[in-house]
Design an enzyme around this catalytic site. Structure first.
Site, PDB file in Angstrom:
ATOM      1  N   TYR A 125       0.825  -1.213   0.000  1.00 45.70           N
ATOM      2  CA  TYR A 125       0.000   0.000   0.000  1.00 45.70           C
ATOM      3  C   TYR A 125       0.857   1.261   0.000  1.00 45.70           C
ATOM      4  O   TYR A 125       0.335   2.356   0.150  1.00 45.70           O
ATOM      5  CB  TYR A 125      -0.926   0.017   1.220  1.00 45.70           C
ATOM      6  CG  TYR A 125      -2.000  -1.042   1.154  1.00 45.70           C
ATOM      7  CD1 TYR A 125      -1.673  -2.383   1.256  1.00 45.70           C
ATOM      8  CD2 TYR A 125      -3.337  -0.700   0.984  1.00 45.70           C
ATOM      9  CE1 TYR A 125      -2.641  -3.358   1.192  1.00 45.70           C
ATOM     10  CE2 TYR A 125      -4.307  -1.676   0.918  1.00 45.70           C
ATOM     11  CZ  TYR A 125      -3.957  -3.000   1.021  1.00 45.70           C
ATOM     12  OH  TYR A 125      -4.917  -3.975   0.954  1.00 45.70           O
ATOM     13  N   LYS A 172       4.017 -14.614   4.524  1.00 48.55           N
ATOM     14  CA  LYS A 172       4.310 -15.519   3.403  1.00 48.55           C
ATOM     15  C   LYS A 172       5.834 -15.579   3.259  1.00 48.55           C
ATOM     16  O   LYS A 172       6.403 -15.357   2.192  1.00 48.55           O
ATOM     17  CB  LYS A 172       3.628 -14.968   2.138  1.00 48.55           C
ATOM     18  CG  LYS A 172       3.712 -15.859   0.931  1.00 48.55           C
ATOM     19  CD  LYS A 172       2.661 -16.939   0.902  1.00 48.55           C
ATOM     20  CE  LYS A 172       2.906 -17.888  -0.250  1.00 48.55           C
ATOM     21  NZ  LYS A 172       2.026 -19.062  -0.231  1.00 48.55           N
ATOM     22  N   ASP A 205      -1.802 -18.329   3.227  1.00 48.56           N
ATOM     23  CA  ASP A 205      -2.774 -19.181   2.514  1.00 48.56           C
ATOM     24  C   ASP A 205      -3.359 -20.226   3.463  1.00 48.56           C
ATOM     25  O   ASP A 205      -4.566 -20.499   3.456  1.00 48.56           O
ATOM     26  CB  ASP A 205      -2.173 -19.835   1.255  1.00 48.56           C
ATOM     27  CG  ASP A 205      -0.693 -20.166   1.365  1.00 48.56           C
ATOM     28  OD1 ASP A 205      -0.070 -19.763   2.370  1.00 48.56           O
ATOM     29  OD2 ASP A 205      -0.163 -20.841   0.478  1.00 48.56           O
ATOM     30  N   ASP A 229      -5.860  -6.843   5.403  1.00 43.97           N
ATOM     31  CA  ASP A 229      -7.017  -6.311   4.676  1.00 43.97           C
ATOM     32  C   ASP A 229      -7.887  -7.468   4.170  1.00 43.97           C
ATOM     33  O   ASP A 229      -9.095  -7.525   4.396  1.00 43.97           O
ATOM     34  CB  ASP A 229      -6.494  -5.469   3.504  1.00 43.97           C
ATOM     35  CG  ASP A 229      -7.588  -4.662   2.816  1.00 43.97           C
ATOM     36  OD1 ASP A 229      -8.732  -4.676   3.305  1.00 43.97           O
ATOM     37  OD2 ASP A 229      -7.300  -4.025   1.796  1.00 43.97           O
TER      38      ASP A 229
END
Ligand code: NAI
Length: 337
Positions: A125, A172, A205, A229
């Site tokens: 972002y 991740k 995930d 988010d």
């Protein structure tokens, strides 16, 4: 509170409708807020030529507290997100998103009560994007040790202050070894200072799947901006939808309370929006301002409303309009006195 005033941004799309509903409910609870209303988003463009006039930031910096409806951001082109700009300019580094089941709103999981703490200022972002030739685009993901440690510390402090037993870091780092690796390393380091709180980490995930299979295993999730988010919308779905989940942006100088959802252009202006997320955001704001008994009464009215299950908005299968739901809540609060 710095000035005795609260900045109010009514927002785009369903913003004005859910703001009116929220103000009606606050008033019914007997709290008189000295609002300073400022325009941002689409409406501000027509009048001020920009979606974020200087007066908005000035007002929030001066008052230190604000209540905000959702603001539209054009997809793919057009101006930069006002929401992201506000969070960066005001250094609202933490975005707190409580996800709590409401009695009577039946979903596959009842009694869910978890919190997402989302880093609010960096990651993908940061807005650093460019085309590489005509057929490729590059967006820069920025993760810093400073912001990662700050959000981790915020998450652990919040856990201790609010009786949360476990913090889970989402990342991740198996693929993004440097950026998410730094986020994970930072949270692990901070976790060592809080031995009384259980700590684990999960790859994003897998986190998404675990949340859908068994969300009760989580207590507080701390995540970089993008994963926070996405997972907070997923969690909103677990308790009945975006119309129910409040949010709080927290900085050192300013706190800005706003629902998790967007401006919902598909239902805007039709008296269809569920005002609960905005009302619950206001409940957190009232607590922050010290109006805890009014906050409690509004929360109790909402719980009673959903337990009764009579006047539900369309997102929950009913046909009650936004205005009528606000009136029903106001009446319920009045009867408590
Ligand atoms: P959205 O959250 O506005 O809507 C997603 C779906 O949820 C829609 O079907 C909508 O009707 C429904 N929904 C949302 N809030 C609801 C409510 N209170 N009651 C009943 N149903 C509700 O997300 P979308 O469509 O992706 O984004 C629309 C605009 O909102 C975009 O311009 C986006 O950038 C902006 N946005 C602004 C945010 C903010 O101001 N904090 C946050 C998220 C999106």
């Amino acid at each position: 509170m710095k000035t005795g005033m609260v900045t109010l941004i009514r927002g785009d799309g369903i913003g004005p409708e859910i703001t009116d509903a929220t103000l009606e409910v606050i008033e019914a609870a007997g709290v008189k807020i000295n609002w300073e209303t400022v325009e941002a988003g689409q409406e501000a463009i027509a009048e001020h030529g920009t979606p974020l006039p200087g007066a908005v930031l000035q007002s929030l910096k001066k008052n230190g507290i604000g209540l905000k409806g959702p603001l539209t951001t054009p997809v793919g082109s057009g101006f930069r997100s006002v929401n992201v700009t506000l969070r960066q300019e005001l250094k609202l580094f933490a975005n707190l998103r409580p996800v709590k089941s409401l009695p009577g709103v039946n979903t596959p999981f009842n009694d869910l009560d978890l919190v997402i703490v989302r880093e609010n200022t960096e990651d993908l972002y940061s807005g650093v994007e460019h085309m590489v030739g005509e057929d490729a685009a590059e967006s820069i993901k920025i993760i810093t040790r400073r912001a990662s440690e700050r959000i981790a510390r915020f998450a652990f402090d919040y856990a201790i202050q609010n009786g949360r037993k476990k913090v889970t870091a989402v990342h991740k780092a198996n693929i993004l070894k440097l950026s998410d690796g730094l986020f994970l390393e930072s949270t692990r380091r901070v976790a060592k200072d809080y031995p009384q709180v259980e700590f684990n980490d999960v790859i994003v995930d897998n986190a998404a799947m675990q949340l859908v299979l068994n969300p009760h295993q989580f207590d507080l999730l701390v995540a970089p901006n993008l994963y926070g988010d996405i997972l907070s919308d997923l969690c909103a779905g677990l308790i009945g939808g975006l119309g129910l989940t409040p949010g709080i942006n927290i900085g050192e100088e300013v706190s800005l309370f706003e629902p998790v959802h967007g401006s919902a252009p598909d239902i805007a202006g039709k008296d269809l929006a569920n005002p609960t997320a905005m009302i619950l955001s206001a409940v957190f704001m009232l607590r922050h301002l010290g109006y805890s008994s009014a906050a409690e009464r509004i929360e109790k009215a909402l719980y009673g409303h959903y337990e009764e299950g009579k006047y539900l908005t369309a997102d929950l299968g009913g046909d009650t309009g936004t205005g009528k739901m606000a009136a029903a809540l106001a009446e319920r609060i009045a009867k408590m006195d």
